[in-house]
Design an enzyme around this catalytic site. Structure first.
Site, short mmCIF file in Angstrom:
data_model
loop_
_atom_site.label_atom_id
_atom_site.label_comp_id
_atom_site.label_asym_id
_atom_site.label_seq_id
_atom_site.Cartn_x
_atom_site.Cartn_y
_atom_site.Cartn_z
CE LYS A 44 -1.12 6.00 7.64
NZ LYS A 44 -0.86 5.12 6.49
CG PHE A 49 -1.89 1.21 1.13
CD1 PHE A 49 -3.04 1.14 0.37
CD2 PHE A 49 -1.59 2.41 1.76
CE1 PHE A 49 -3.89 2.24 0.24
CE2 PHE A 49 -2.43 3.51 1.64
CZ PHE A 49 -3.58 3.42 0.88
CG ASP A 89 5.43 3.58 1.96
OD1 ASP A 89 5.43 4.23 3.03
OD2 ASP A 89 4.41 3.43 1.25
C1 LIG Z 1 -1.00 5.43 5.05
C2 LIG Z 1 0.03 4.98 4.12
C3 LIG Z 1 0.28 5.67 2.92
C4 LIG Z 1 -0.57 6.84 2.48
O1 LIG Z 1 -0.50 7.91 3.35
P1 LIG Z 1 -1.61 9.07 3.28
O2 LIG Z 1 -1.14 10.08 4.28
O3 LIG Z 1 -2.90 8.43 3.63
O4 LIG Z 1 -1.61 9.60 1.89
C5 LIG Z 1 1.30 5.23 2.12
N1 LIG Z 1 2.06 4.17 2.48
C6 LIG Z 1 1.86 3.49 3.61
C7 LIG Z 1 2.75 2.35 3.95
C8 LIG Z 1 0.83 3.87 4.46
O5 LIG Z 1 0.62 3.18 5.59
#
Ligand SMILES: *Cc1c(COP(=O)(O)O)cnc(C)c1O
Length: 418
Positions: free
Chosen positions: A264, A150, A235
Site C-alpha cells: 500500500k 485480512f 502483515d
Molecule cells: C490491502 C491489504 C492486503 C491486500 O493488499 P492488495 O494490494 O490489495 O493485494 C493485505 N493485507 C492487509 C492488511 C491489507 O490492508
C-alpha cells in the site's frame, strides 16, 4: 404529431463525465466493485470529483497515497525515471532496486533481506511461501492466522484471511491454515501443533474494524513463537511505512518479527510490494524458488525511494503519531456527544470511529459534506489520512464529522418518530 415535430432532429444526449464513467463501468467492468464518486484530481490531502467538488481525503486510496496526492517528490522521481528506464526484468540489475533494498533493510534493522513484488496479496503470498519452504525440512507447514483478519484475495491469502465472506464460493481452499482469536494468546496455543510453521497477524486489524493488537498479547506471542521455533510474520500492508507512528508498526511494539510484508503506502500511489525477511528467512528463497516479472522494476522503486526519503526528511512518522493523537482526542468529544458513536480507536493515522449500528449511511453523509472515509466491518468509519496531515485539516475533518453526526442523529430520530 405534426410533420415539423417529427422531422426535428433529436438533440444529442450530453452525458457528464461521471455519467459516462458510471455507464462504462457498468457495461465493461466485472461487477465486483461499486464505486461512488468520479475523482479526477488530487493535491495533498484533497481530491476533486468530475463536477469540481472538493473533498478532504481521509481514505488515501486505502492507505496508499501516504504523502498525499501528487507529492512533488514522487512526481519528480517517477517522471525522471519514466524518461530514463521503466523496466528491464530481473535478468539484470537496475540502478534503483538495490538502493531501495538497502534502505528498507536498514530501516527494519533485522539484519535481513527483501524480495520485491507488486501488491499486498503478493507480498503475503511470499511470506506464506517462505514459511512453508522454511518449515519443509521439519514437516512444518501450518500457518496460524486470526479471525477477522485480512490478508488479500489470492487463494492462499484469502484462506489466511479469517473471514468466511472473503472465502465463500472459492472452495476447495489450500490446506494448512488455522485460525485463532485476536488478542487471545491461549487461543493461539490451542492451535499450535508440531506442524506449525508460522503465526501471521496484523498489528492493527484494519479491514476487521481498526482493532489494535494489545501490547501484552504481542509480546507474549513473540515469546511463544521463539520458544516453539515458530515464525512470527507481520502483515504490514496497511500499517507499514509510518502510518501508525513508527516506520513499521512492529517497532512500536518492541518485538522483532521473522518476516513482514509491505505494499500500500510503500510506493505512495505507485504499485510496489515487499517481502521483508529476518535472519531465519533471508536465504530461504534460492534461484528458481520464487519470482515475479514486475517486481523491483526501477519505476516503482524510484517512487518508493522518494516516499521513504520524504518520510525521513519531514519526520512524517512522528507527524502521523501527533496528528493521530490529536484526531483521536478531538473525536472523543464526538463519542461523548452522540449516543450512537461508541468509541474511537486506532494507532497513528489509522483511526476508526465505532458506531453502534451499520454506518454506511454516515459515510455517505460525510462524503456529501466533503470528507472521504471508508466504512469497514459494517459499523466502523475508518480514516486513513495522508501522513502529511496538518492540525488545520484535523480540525476541518472533526468539524465535518460533528455536523454529519448531528444530521444523522436528526434523521435517526425522524425514522423512530415515523
Ligand atoms: C490491502 C491489504 C492486503 C491486500 O493488499 P492488495 O494490494 O490489495 O493485494 C493485505 N493485507 C492487509 C492488511 C491489507 O490492508
Amino acid at each position: 404529431m405534426s410533420e415539423s415535430e417529427e422531422s426535428k432532429p433529436t438533440p444529442p444526449v450530453k452525458r457528464s463525465l461521471s455519467e459516462q464513467l458510471a455507464y462504462l463501468h457498468g457495461e465493461f467492468h466485472a461487477p465486483n466493485y461499486a464505486p461512488s464518486l468520479s475523482l479526477v484530481k488530487g493535491r495533498g490531502a484533497y481530491v476533486w470529483d468530475a463536477n469540481g467538488k472538493k473533498y478532504l481525503d481521509f481514505v488515501s486510496g486505502i492507505a496508499v497515497t501516504a504523502l498525499g496526492h501528487s507529492h512533488p517528490a514522487i512526481v519528480k522521481a517517477v517522471k525522471r525515471q519514466a524518461g530514463r528506464l521503466m523496466h528491464v526484468s530481473n535478468l539484470y540489475y537496475n540502478d534503483q532496486a538495490p538502493f531501495l533494498a538497502k534502505q528498507l533493510c536498514e530501516l527494519a534493522g533485522l539484519g535481513g533481506k527483501v524480495f520485491f513484488c507488486n501488491s499486498g496479496a503478493e507480498a503475503n503470498e511470499g511470506l506464506i511461501k517462505l514459511a512453508r519452504k522454511w518449515g519443509s525440512e521439519q514437516d512444518r507447514f501450518e500457518v496460524i492466522t486470526f479471525r477477522n483478519s485480512f490478508h488479500g484475495r489470492t487463494l492462499a491469502t484469502l484462506t489466511a484471511t479469517g473471514q468466511e465472506k472473503v472465502q465463500y464460493g472459492f472452495a476447495p481452499l489450500p490446506e494448512g491454515f488455522k485460525y485463532a482469536q485476536y488478542n487471545d494468546l491461549e487461543s493461539v496455543k490451542a492451535q499450535l501443533t508440531p506442524k506449525t510453521a508460522a503465526v501471521m497477524l496484523e498489528l492493527v486489524q484494519a479491514e476487521g474494524g481498526v482493532v489494535p493488537a494489545d501490547p501484552e498479547f504481542v509480546k507474549g506471542l513473540a515469546k511463544l513463537c521463539r520458544e516453539r521455533n515458530v515464525l512470527l510474520l507481520v502483515d504490514e500492508i496497511q500499517t507499514g511505512v509510518g502510518r501508525t507512528g513508527t516506520m513499521f508498526a512492529w517497532q512500536g511494539y518492541g518485538i522483532e518479527p521473522d518476516g513482514f510484508s509491505l505494499a500500500k503506502g510503500l510506493g505512495g500511489g505507485f504499485p510496489i510490494g515487499a517481502v521483508m525477511m529476518g535472519p531465519k528467512l533471508k536465504d530461504v528463497f534460492q534461484p528458481g524458488s520464487h519470482g515475479t516479472t514486475f517486481g523491483g522494476q526501477p519505476l516503482g522503486c524510484a517512487a518508493a525511494r522518494a516516499v521513504l526519503d520524504t518520510i525521513a526528511e519531514k519526520a512524517l512518522d512522528t507527524n502521523a503519531e501527533a496528528m493521530g493523537y490529536m484526531l483521536q482526542s478531538k473525536l472523543k468529544k464526538v463519542v461523548d456527544t452522540y449516543s450512537f458513536v461508541r468509541a474511537v480507536r486506532g494507532k497513528g493515522l489509522l483511526v476508526g470511529l465505532v458506531i453502534d449500528r451499520p454506518a454506511k449511511d454516515l459515510e455517505k453523509i460525510l462524503t456529501r459534506r466533503g470528507l472521504l472515509t471508508v466504512c469497514t466491518a459494517g459499523n466502523v468509519i475508518r480514516m486513513l489520512p495522508p501522513l502529511t496531515l496538518t492540525a488545520r485539516q484535523v480540525k476541518q475533518a472533526v468539524k465535518i464529522i460533528d455536523k454529519a453526526c448531528q444530521e444523522w442523529q436528526a434523521e435517526l430520530l425522524n425514522q423512530q418518530g415515523n
